[in-house]
Design a protein around this motif. Structure first.
Motif, PDB file in Angstrom:
ATOM      1  N   PHE A 124      39.952   0.347  36.075  1.00 37.58           N
ATOM      2  CA  PHE A 124      40.115   0.123  34.593  1.00 37.58           C
ATOM      3  C   PHE A 124      39.854  -1.395  34.472  1.00 37.58           C
ATOM      4  O   PHE A 124      40.549  -2.072  33.603  1.00 37.58           O
ATOM      5  N   CYS A 172      47.015  -5.814  46.447  1.00 36.52           N
ATOM      6  CA  CYS A 172      46.679  -6.239  45.276  1.00 36.52           C
ATOM      7  C   CYS A 172      45.906  -7.849  45.536  1.00 36.52           C
ATOM      8  O   CYS A 172      46.593  -8.649  46.221  1.00 36.52           O
ATOM      9  N   LYS A 228      53.140  -9.259  37.001  1.00 41.72           N
ATOM     10  CA  LYS A 228      51.456  -9.011  36.924  1.00 41.72           C
ATOM     11  C   LYS A 228      50.992  -8.872  35.251  1.00 41.72           C
ATOM     12  O   LYS A 228      50.040  -9.735  35.232  1.00 41.72           O
ATOM     13  N   CYS A 285      46.601  -9.143  36.645  1.00 38.89           N
ATOM     14  CA  CYS A 285      46.112  -7.776  37.262  1.00 38.89           C
ATOM     15  C   CYS A 285      44.683  -7.870  36.579  1.00 38.89           C
ATOM     16  O   CYS A 285      44.330  -8.216  35.441  1.00 38.89           O
ATOM     17  N   VAL A 286      43.710  -7.242  37.354  1.00 42.73           N
ATOM     18  CA  VAL A 286      42.336  -7.438  37.150  1.00 42.73           C
ATOM     19  C   VAL A 286      41.919  -5.950  37.055  1.00 42.73           C
ATOM     20  O   VAL A 286      40.671  -5.842  36.727  1.00 42.73           O
ATOM     21  N   CYS A 288      41.584  -3.485  39.561  1.00 39.39           N
ATOM     22  CA  CYS A 288      40.949  -3.110  40.427  1.00 39.39           C
ATOM     23  C   CYS A 288      41.493  -1.667  40.967  1.00 39.39           C
ATOM     24  O   CYS A 288      40.548  -0.845  41.786  1.00 39.39           O
ATOM     25  N   GLY A 289      42.600  -1.179  40.596  1.00 37.55           N
ATOM     26  CA  GLY A 289      43.050   0.173  41.033  1.00 37.55           C
ATOM     27  C   GLY A 289      43.828   0.115  42.526  1.00 37.55           C
ATOM     28  O   GLY A 289      44.273   1.257  42.772  1.00 37.55           O
ATOM     29  N   CYS A 319      46.557  -0.957  43.685  1.00 42.50           N
ATOM     30  CA  CYS A 319      47.938  -0.776  43.838  1.00 42.50           C
ATOM     31  C   CYS A 319      48.168   0.791  43.686  1.00 42.50           C
ATOM     32  O   CYS A 319      49.248   1.735  44.166  1.00 42.50           O
ATOM     33  N   ILE A 348      50.050   2.174  38.050  1.00 47.97           N
ATOM     34  CA  ILE A 348      50.346   0.996  37.149  1.00 47.97           C
ATOM     35  C   ILE A 348      50.017   1.343  35.652  1.00 47.97           C
ATOM     36  O   ILE A 348      50.681   1.001  34.584  1.00 47.97           O
TER      37      ILE A 348
HETATM   38  S1  SF4 Z   1      45.117  -2.943  39.498  1.00 54.24           S
HETATM   39 FE1  SF4 Z   1      46.927  -3.094  40.610  1.00 54.24          FE
HETATM   40  S2  SF4 Z   1      46.217  -4.000  42.705  1.00 54.24           S
HETATM   41 FE2  SF4 Z   1      44.525  -4.327  41.307  1.00 54.24          FE
HETATM   42  S3  SF4 Z   1      44.872  -6.225  40.223  1.00 54.24           S
HETATM   43 FE3  SF4 Z   1      46.154  -4.883  39.161  1.00 54.24          FE
HETATM   44  S4  SF4 Z   1      47.944  -4.906  40.012  1.00 54.24           S
HETATM   45 FE4  SF4 Z   1      46.732  -6.034  41.447  1.00 54.24          FE
END
Ligand code: SF4
Ligand SMILES: Cc1cc2nc3c(=O)[nH]c(=O)nc-3n(C[C@H](O)[C@H](O)[C@H](O)COP(=O)(O)OP(=O)(O)OC[C@H]3O[C@@H](n4cnc5c(N)ncnc54)[C@H](O)[C@@H]3O)c2cc1C
Ligand code: SF4
Lengths: 266, 392
Positions: B176, B284, B340, B353-354, B356-357, B359, B369
């Protein structure tokens, strides 16, 4: 820079109570600078570990720390004899900022919480004309747990009061919570700056009472304790909501802290 | 080498590399003394590891992702970068799991000598950094080196690192980055950016430099000027990827959502599922928390300070002599999520949070999340409605 600890020599170790001692430290080589009342150091007991400990005194290049032995590292520090060396990093965190308090001063301490307040009281005593009245309210578990006993007589300008949770035979002073001493203190609430340190329940109860009496929340400064490993803002342990207490604390205005402390287990 | 002054990104500064160009890229980086790290297939996963040559890249492999699920799958197009986040991230290299910070020796007279750990000699080149992960590196830059105290171990590894982004053309079902504004196109901060194109005209890479060092390296590789067909195909596949995100975040300020959700009922719901295993924090790419270990040898006169990753899900994380501050699993999940998405802004000026999925994928019970954020959002809306109804 990620500083490694600097060796300091223990030049004094005085018992304050059964489990609490005041260490006096002198640099073995290079000295750290910038310690101010309210700020803290990371003290390293060789091979055992490192813990945050507030500045409890600053005189003639000697750094004093009052340590209550509650676990491995604090007990190891309490056991340090003169001549031994400890590692010191710091200084870290925010200060009490006495300079900005021009009106009356209200210092409220519970237990070991008196340690970080001691250099503040001493600074206030050394410049009486810079502030209004100085009130020091101290709570201790028992009379034997009272810190800095010999110094207290000089602290009441005009008031220094002590109360204990549990009296001992011969104790003729107050018994009960520290807020009960507030009626003995003399201060003009709107014009007072309060400095609080002690167990969190005591801080919360006292701050609530002080607000009730009309001290504005931003003039109530509290010092908070959280787990800390690095003290440089990188280990993440000292978070309290948006705050990193090693950086944004330990001294925080109650205006910021009140909503955070109201959330359980934040 | 973070973006110094980026050369202008004009059509002329772009060029096209073929597979030989990628082979040469790894060769040149190694010849320059870099340890080249990139994706490669090992133990049924696309992991990040040192690459001896470009042939070790995961050519022809993709991944199948879902909450609590990860599987590598064969692709027919031979693409090397058509996979999204794997179990590790670049923090494994820049902010390693365990580092020694200093050593100390005690002489018989009690004198203590402390020696800082010497600087890390490695100079990394990261090949195949996804745009979301580039944002994660920049976030850790701010945490570890953006404040008053800079972390030397991180700074040394980071300063020498050469970053080659490969834009995302094949987002995973748990991605996402669009919601978090970190991808699928690369944001600045790279030395070199590549976009992989596989179509009738062949398998090739549109390349552009982000730093003078990147431009200089590009000149040394066998390349040809960018043609309209390749540029267009690259642009379209990245745009197309933006429309194929597997997950989204709720349409709200996540920071405000978190600040307003501290007493939400949803925390009890997620706490009933969460094992507080900490997998999400280990996977993460931005989670940075650590603990310290002080050890001594048998003589007791040689001591070492180590730092290792720790998770806010550990009960001891918030240890105080009177007991842990965050004793309940509810409070620990809440700490992780609100940090986060919320309080990270207060502490470090950005989201933590970037998108990336990782987690989601590496949670053993599939806690998602984005699903939790949507649920908190819905709960907030319901509460608001309730208040308005009550006010009427
Ligand atoms: S998606 Fe999850 S693992 Fe990825 S940056 Fe966000 S919190 Fe961290
Ligand atoms: C800013 C600040 C100032 C402080 N000032 C003083 C002071 O002046 N005098 C005093 O006696 N105490 C002070 N404390 C509390 C003191 O740091 C703890 O009592 C001490 O860390 C306990 O460690 P331990 O190993 O003795 O005990 P244990 O409870 O066995 O601790 C186990 C381990 O937890 C870790 N830890 C890290 N930070 C903390 C923490 N804050 N509390 C508990 N454990 C921690 C340490 O690695 C420690 O070894 C202060 C705390 C903070 C945050
Ligand atoms: S959310 Fe999932 S991965 Fe994270 S601690 Fe809970 S069970 Fe483990």
């Amino acid at each position: 820079m990620t500083a490694a600890p600097l060796p300091y020599r223990v030049v004094g170790n005085r018992a304050e109570s059964t489990d609490t001692r005041t260490l006096e430290l002198e640099p073995a080589g290079e000295a750290l600078t910038g310690f101010r009342p309210g700020r803290f150091a990371m003290l390293y007991a060789f091979g055992v570990g490192e813990i945050p400990v507030s500045v409890a005194g600053l005189r003639h290049g000697v750094l004093s720390h009052t340590v209550r032995g509650v676990g491995a590292v604090s007990r190891a520090l309490c056991a340090m004899r003169p001549g031994a060396q400890v590692g010191v990093r710091g200084p870290f965190g925010t200060e009490w900022d006495l300079a900005s308090a021009d009106g009356d001063l209200l210092v409220v301490a519970g237990g070991i919480g008196l340690a970080p307040l001691r250099p503040l009281v001493r600074a206030a005593l050394s410049e009486p004309e810079a502030h209004g009245r100085l009130n020091v309210l101290i709570g201790a578990r028992t009379p034997q747990d009272l810190l800095y006993r010999r110094e207290l007589a000089a602290w009441g300008r005009p008031y220094c009061g002590v109360t204990v949770d549990r009296p001992a035979p011969g104790w003729e002073g107050e018994v009960g919570v520290v807020t009960a001493l507030l009626d003995r203190a003399s201060f003009t609430p709107q014009d007072t700056t309060a400095f609080l340190c002690g167990p969190e329940v005591m801080i919360r109860a006292t701050a609530r009472e002080l607000r009730h009496r009309g001290i504005p929340p931003e003039r109530i400064r509290i010092s908070l304790e959280r787990n800390m490993h690095c003290a440089t803002g990188h280990c993440g342990h000292c978070q309290l909501g948006p705050l990193l207490l090693c950086r944004d604390g330990p001294v925080v205005g109650y205006d910021r802290a009140e909503p955070l402390l109201a959330v359980r287990e934040l | 080498m973070a973006a110094a002054t980026a050369p202008p990104d004009t059509e002329e500064s772009r060029c096209v590399l073929d597979r030989e160009g990628i082979d040469a890229l790894v060769r040149e980086l190694r010849a320059d003394g870099h340890t080249v790290v990139g994706p490669t297939v090992r133990d049924s996963a696309v992991v990040l590891d040192e690459l001896a040559g470009a042939e070790e890249l995961p050519w022809g492999w993709g991944v199948e992702l879902e909450a609590g699920h990860y599987r590598i799958v064969r692709r027919t197009d031979g693409a090397g970068f058509a996979h999204s986040a794997g179990p590790q991230s670049w923090k494994n290299f820049l902010h390693p799991e365990r580092v020694r910070q200093w050593t100390a020796d005690r002489a018989p007279d009690g004198t203590m000598t402390v020696r800082k750990e010497p600087p890390s000699p490695v100079s990394f080149a990261f090949l195949g950094v996804r745009p979301c992960d580039l944002s994660a590196v920049r976030i850790q830059d701010r945490v570890m080196t953006g404040g008053r105290h800079r972390d030397d171990a991180y700074r040394e590894r980071r300063t020498g690192a050469f970053l080659i982004v490969v834009e995302c053309t094949e987002p995973g079902a748990t991605c996402f980055c669009v919601s978090m504004d970190t991808g699928p196109a690369a944001h600045p901060g790279y030395d070199l950016a590549l976009t992989e194109v596989v179509d009738e005209a062949g398998h090739r890479f549109l390349a552009r430099a982000g730093t003078p060092e990147g431009a200089e390296l590009l000149r040394r590789l066998p390349h040809r000027p960018a043609d309209e067909a390749t540029s267009g195909a690259a642009r379209r596949s990245v745009e197309d990827a933006a429309g194929r995100m597997g997950r989204t975040m709720p349409p709200a300020s996540l920071r405000e959502l978190m600040a307003g959700s501290l007493d939400a009922a949803r925390w009890d719901d997620v706490a009933a599922r969460c094992l507080t295993c900490g997998n999400c924090t280990m996977a993460c790419p931005t989670c940075f928390c650590t603990t310290t270990e002080d050890v001594t040898d048998l003589t007791g006169d040689h001591a070492e300070r180590w730092r290792r990753w720790e998770s806010c899900y550990d009960l001891d994380f918030s240890h105080l002599p009177g007991g842990s501050v965050r004793a309940s699993p509810r409070s620990r999940y809440r700490q992780w999520l609100t940090h986060k998405l919320g309080t990270w802004w207060d502490q470090f000026g950005s989201s933590g949070c970037v998108g990336c999925g990782r987690c989601i994928v590496w949670c053993p019970v599939g806690i998602d999340i984005t699903e939790e954020a949507h649920a908190l959002h819905q709960e907030g809306l319901r509460r608001q409605d309730g208040r308005e109804d009550g006010a009427r």
